[in-house]
Design an enzyme around this catalytic site. Structure first.
Site, PDB file in Angstrom:
ATOM      1  N   ARG A   2      59.226  22.416 -65.158  1.00 33.71           N
ATOM      2  CA  ARG A   2      58.996  21.049 -64.698  1.00 33.71           C
ATOM      3  C   ARG A   2      59.034  21.068 -63.168  1.00 33.71           C
ATOM      4  O   ARG A   2      59.363  22.077 -62.571  1.00 33.71           O
ATOM      5  CB  ARG A   2      59.978  20.032 -65.319  1.00 33.71           C
ATOM      6  CG  ARG A   2      61.343  20.506 -65.670  1.00 33.71           C
ATOM      7  CD  ARG A   2      62.185  20.874 -64.497  1.00 33.71           C
ATOM      8  NE  ARG A   2      62.196  19.818 -63.481  1.00 33.71           N
ATOM      9  CZ  ARG A   2      62.446  19.982 -62.214  1.00 33.71           C
ATOM     10  NH1 ARG A   2      62.719  21.206 -61.741  1.00 33.71           N
ATOM     11  NH2 ARG A   2      62.447  18.994 -61.350  1.00 33.71           N
ATOM     12  N   GLY A   3      58.713  19.894 -62.577  1.00 37.62           N
ATOM     13  CA  GLY A   3      58.546  19.872 -61.130  1.00 37.62           C
ATOM     14  C   GLY A   3      57.064  20.089 -60.852  1.00 37.62           C
ATOM     15  O   GLY A   3      56.465  21.042 -61.380  1.00 37.62           O
ATOM     16  N   ALA A   4      56.478  19.200 -60.029  1.00 36.96           N
ATOM     17  CA  ALA A   4      55.018  19.179 -59.896  1.00 36.96           C
ATOM     18  C   ALA A   4      54.394  20.544 -59.539  1.00 36.96           C
ATOM     19  O   ALA A   4      53.477  20.994 -60.229  1.00 36.96           O
ATOM     20  CB  ALA A   4      54.631  18.101 -58.885  1.00 36.96           C
ATOM     21  N   ARG A  25      51.067  16.786 -69.089  1.00 42.31           N
ATOM     22  CA  ARG A  25      51.849  15.694 -68.493  1.00 42.31           C
ATOM     23  C   ARG A  25      50.921  14.924 -67.557  1.00 42.31           C
ATOM     24  O   ARG A  25      50.130  15.548 -66.848  1.00 42.31           O
ATOM     25  CB  ARG A  25      53.083  16.231 -67.726  1.00 42.31           C
ATOM     26  CG  ARG A  25      54.157  16.809 -68.637  1.00 42.31           C
ATOM     27  CD  ARG A  25      55.428  17.132 -67.875  1.00 42.31           C
ATOM     28  NE  ARG A  25      56.242  15.953 -67.638  1.00 42.31           N
ATOM     29  CZ  ARG A  25      57.305  15.948 -66.824  1.00 42.31           C
ATOM     30  NH1 ARG A  25      57.643  17.044 -66.167  1.00 42.31           N
ATOM     31  NH2 ARG A  25      58.023  14.852 -66.671  1.00 42.31           N
ATOM     32  N   ASP A  34      55.469  13.597 -57.271  1.00 46.03           N
ATOM     33  CA  ASP A  34      54.495  14.100 -58.244  1.00 46.03           C
ATOM     34  C   ASP A  34      53.074  13.729 -57.859  1.00 46.03           C
ATOM     35  O   ASP A  34      52.123  14.358 -58.293  1.00 46.03           O
ATOM     36  CB  ASP A  34      54.818  13.578 -59.633  1.00 46.03           C
ATOM     37  CG  ASP A  34      56.039  14.288 -60.165  1.00 46.03           C
ATOM     38  OD1 ASP A  34      57.149  13.922 -59.770  1.00 46.03           O
ATOM     39  OD2 ASP A  34      55.877  15.252 -60.941  1.00 46.03           O
ATOM     40  N   GLN A  81      68.118  16.167 -64.135  1.00 39.90           N
ATOM     41  CA  GLN A  81      67.625  17.266 -63.288  1.00 39.90           C
ATOM     42  C   GLN A  81      68.503  17.452 -62.051  1.00 39.90           C
ATOM     43  O   GLN A  81      68.608  18.555 -61.523  1.00 39.90           O
ATOM     44  CB  GLN A  81      66.179  16.990 -62.836  1.00 39.90           C
ATOM     45  CG  GLN A  81      65.139  17.094 -63.936  1.00 39.90           C
ATOM     46  CD  GLN A  81      64.881  15.753 -64.582  1.00 39.90           C
ATOM     47  OE1 GLN A  81      65.753  14.879 -64.604  1.00 39.90           O
ATOM     48  NE2 GLN A  81      63.695  15.577 -65.142  1.00 39.90           N
ATOM     49  N   ASN A 109      57.489   9.428 -58.026  1.00 41.80           N
ATOM     50  CA  ASN A 109      58.492  10.490 -58.179  1.00 41.80           C
ATOM     51  C   ASN A 109      59.410  10.086 -59.330  1.00 41.80           C
ATOM     52  O   ASN A 109      59.267   9.005 -59.926  1.00 41.80           O
ATOM     53  CB  ASN A 109      59.275  10.699 -56.880  1.00 41.80           C
ATOM     54  CG  ASN A 109      60.112  11.977 -56.927  1.00 41.80           C
ATOM     55  OD1 ASN A 109      59.615  13.035 -57.332  1.00 41.80           O
ATOM     56  ND2 ASN A 109      61.377  11.900 -56.562  1.00 41.80           N
ATOM     57  N   LYS A 110      60.355  10.945 -59.633  1.00 39.50           N
ATOM     58  CA  LYS A 110      61.270  10.732 -60.768  1.00 39.50           C
ATOM     59  C   LYS A 110      61.818   9.315 -60.810  1.00 39.50           C
ATOM     60  O   LYS A 110      62.175   8.760 -59.766  1.00 39.50           O
ATOM     61  CB  LYS A 110      62.405  11.760 -60.654  1.00 39.50           C
ATOM     62  CG  LYS A 110      63.489  11.673 -61.686  1.00 39.50           C
ATOM     63  CD  LYS A 110      62.986  11.705 -63.101  1.00 39.50           C
ATOM     64  CE  LYS A 110      62.116  12.925 -63.379  1.00 39.50           C
ATOM     65  NZ  LYS A 110      61.338  12.779 -64.648  1.00 39.50           N
TER      66      LYS A 110
HETATM   67  O1  MRU Z   1      60.200  15.301 -64.867  1.00 40.47           O
HETATM   68  P1  MRU Z   1      60.292  16.346 -63.789  1.00 40.47           P
HETATM   69  O2  MRU Z   1      61.574  17.085 -63.802  1.00 40.47           O
HETATM   70  O3  MRU Z   1      59.085  17.239 -63.791  1.00 40.47           O
HETATM   71  O4  MRU Z   1      60.239  15.512 -62.434  1.00 40.47           O
HETATM   72  C1  MRU Z   1      60.241  16.218 -61.224  1.00 40.47           C
HETATM   73  C2  MRU Z   1      60.227  15.359 -60.025  1.00 40.47           C
HETATM   74  O5  MRU Z   1      60.214  14.154 -60.094  1.00 40.47           O
HETATM   75  C3  MRU Z   1      60.167  16.068 -58.698  1.00 40.47           C
HETATM   76  O6  MRU Z   1      60.804  15.325 -57.710  1.00 40.47           O
HETATM   77  C4  MRU Z   1      58.678  16.279 -58.292  1.00 40.47           C
HETATM   78  O7  MRU Z   1      57.967  16.844 -59.333  1.00 40.47           O
HETATM   79  C5  MRU Z   1      58.565  17.112 -57.075  1.00 40.47           C
HETATM   80  S1  MRU Z   1      59.036  18.798 -57.348  1.00 40.47           S
HETATM   81  C6  MRU Z   1      58.836  19.623 -55.871  1.00 40.47           C
END
Ligand code: MRU
EC number: 5.3.1.23
Length: 358
Positions: A55-57, A98, A246, A205, A256-257
């Site tokens: 996970r994470g963009a 996603r 994201d 996270q 973002n999250k």
């Molecule tokens: O649901 P996730 O864990 O994929 O969400 C991740 C985030 O919101 C991060 O802040 C974003 O993807 C940036 S990662 C460098």
């Protein structure tokens, strides 16, 4: 601690390629277990992305790039039609894993373009180029993150308190992270930053990943529940907020999250700068505003019985969006690998996408 991109990480890498398979650190099992998934089929990669094993963009984009290669590598030489059909089908399928992180589409488009640039060559050559392209995307991401870290560090000072939300760290990228990159660079320089990590409901996270990776690196990190951020700011312990993203829309609205928007509003109320670290692969000029960003909704069970124990009555209605949108007016600056962008964002983002890196 001087880290070379992708090497000497304080934590195991999120994504790696080993011999003939994609290795994904199963982030669902952190911080207690370090287990790698060994994947050889694109459908497994899609599932790993959907289920948050990776996970994470940026990390999602990197994993999908390898997934696309896995999808076509067994097409027999000479079956041109089968190859191109499968390439496009696999790209479409991975692209639905996603919806919010635009890096996924960015990486898949880059892979397809690379293959198309070699149209007419033997399939073996195109396949090899695809594997190399996935490797390049991964290597470049570590470089990009380091540059974001350097630009972000110019906005921070030794001794500051910094609050972050979710995990935009090494585990979300090839190395360093985006929002966490300046914290690693500050550590290299001997600075003493005090980091507050929001635990980040519902999937934690911040607690499971950010606290884990910063602690592994010997960075001063204090974990707080999401509803404690206001109190910590009120006490004067936070001088800057830095988060990842994201997707950044063309007008500077930032997805973002879930919970990020609340943090931005709190930062504004306390006069604290709110920074967004964004590789240019997260900037989407084709999405005009935050209202146009697709927001993923995830299963109710993440909220009602996260990690096993039921904490809400059975059958209760749940709204569980994985992301929110922070309006551009709350964002003090967007930090890319090409430099720091200040409002007005529409113009700054457009220019950044045209300029070469500095
Ligand atoms: O649901 P996730 O864990 O994929 O969400 C991740 C985030 O919101 C991060 O802040 C974003 O993807 C940036 S990662 C460098």
């Amino acid at each position: 601690m001087r880290m070379k991109p992708g090497m000497d990480l304080p934590h195991p890498p999120a994504v790696a390629w080993k011999e003939d398979r994609l290795m994904l650190l199963d982030q669902r099992r952190l911080p207690t277990e370090t287990v790698y998934l060994e994947l050889t089929r694109p459908e497994e990669v899609r599932e790993a992305i959907r289920e948050l094993a990776v996970r994470g963009a940026p990390a999602i984009g990197i994993a999908a790039a390898y997934g696309l290669y896995l999808g076509v590598r067994d097409v027999p030489e000479g079956d041109e039609e089968g190859f191109w059909q499968l390439l496009n089908r696999t790209s479409d399928r991975l692209g639905t894993s996603r919806p919010t992180a635009v890096n996924l589409h960015w990486a898949l488009r880059r892979m397809v373009r690379r293959a198309e640039s070699l149209k007419g060559k033997p399939l073996s050559e195109i396949k090899e180029a695809l594997l190399q392209e996935a490797e390049t995307i991964r290597r470049e991401d570590a470089e990009v993150c380091r540059r974001i870290g350097e630009h972000a560090l110019s906005l921070l000072e030794d001794g500051m308190g910094v609050l972050t939300h979710c995990n935009a760290g090494g585990l979300a990228t090839a190395a360093y992270g985006t929002a966490l990159a300046p914290l690693y660079l500050a550590k290299e320089r001997g600075w003493r930053l005090k980091v507050f990590a929001d635990e980040t409901r519902p999937v934690l996270q911040g607690a499971r990943l950010t606290a884990y990776e910063l602690k592994q690196a010997g960075i001063d990190v204090t974990l707080i529940c999401d509803n404690m951020a206001a109190a910590v700011m009120q006490r004067g312990w936070v001088q800057a907020v830095i988060v990842g993203t994201d997707r950044v829309a063309a007008n500077g609205d930032v997805a973002n999250k879930i919970g990020t928007y609340g943090v931005a509003v709190l930062a504004r109320a306390h006069g604290i700068p709110f920074y967004v670290a964004a590789p240019t692969s997260s900037i989407d000029l084709e999405t005009p505003t935050g209202a146009d960003i697709p927001i993923e909704e995830r299963p109710a069970e993440e909220v009602t019985q996260g990690f096993g124990k039921r904490t809400a009555p059975e059958g209760v209605s749940v709204y569980n969006p994985a992301f929110d949108v922070t309006p551009a007016e709350y964002v003090t600056a967007i930090i890319t690998e090409r430099g720091v962008i200040r409002p007005p964002y529409a113009e700054g983002l457009r220019r950044a996408m045209e300029e070469p890196s500095k």
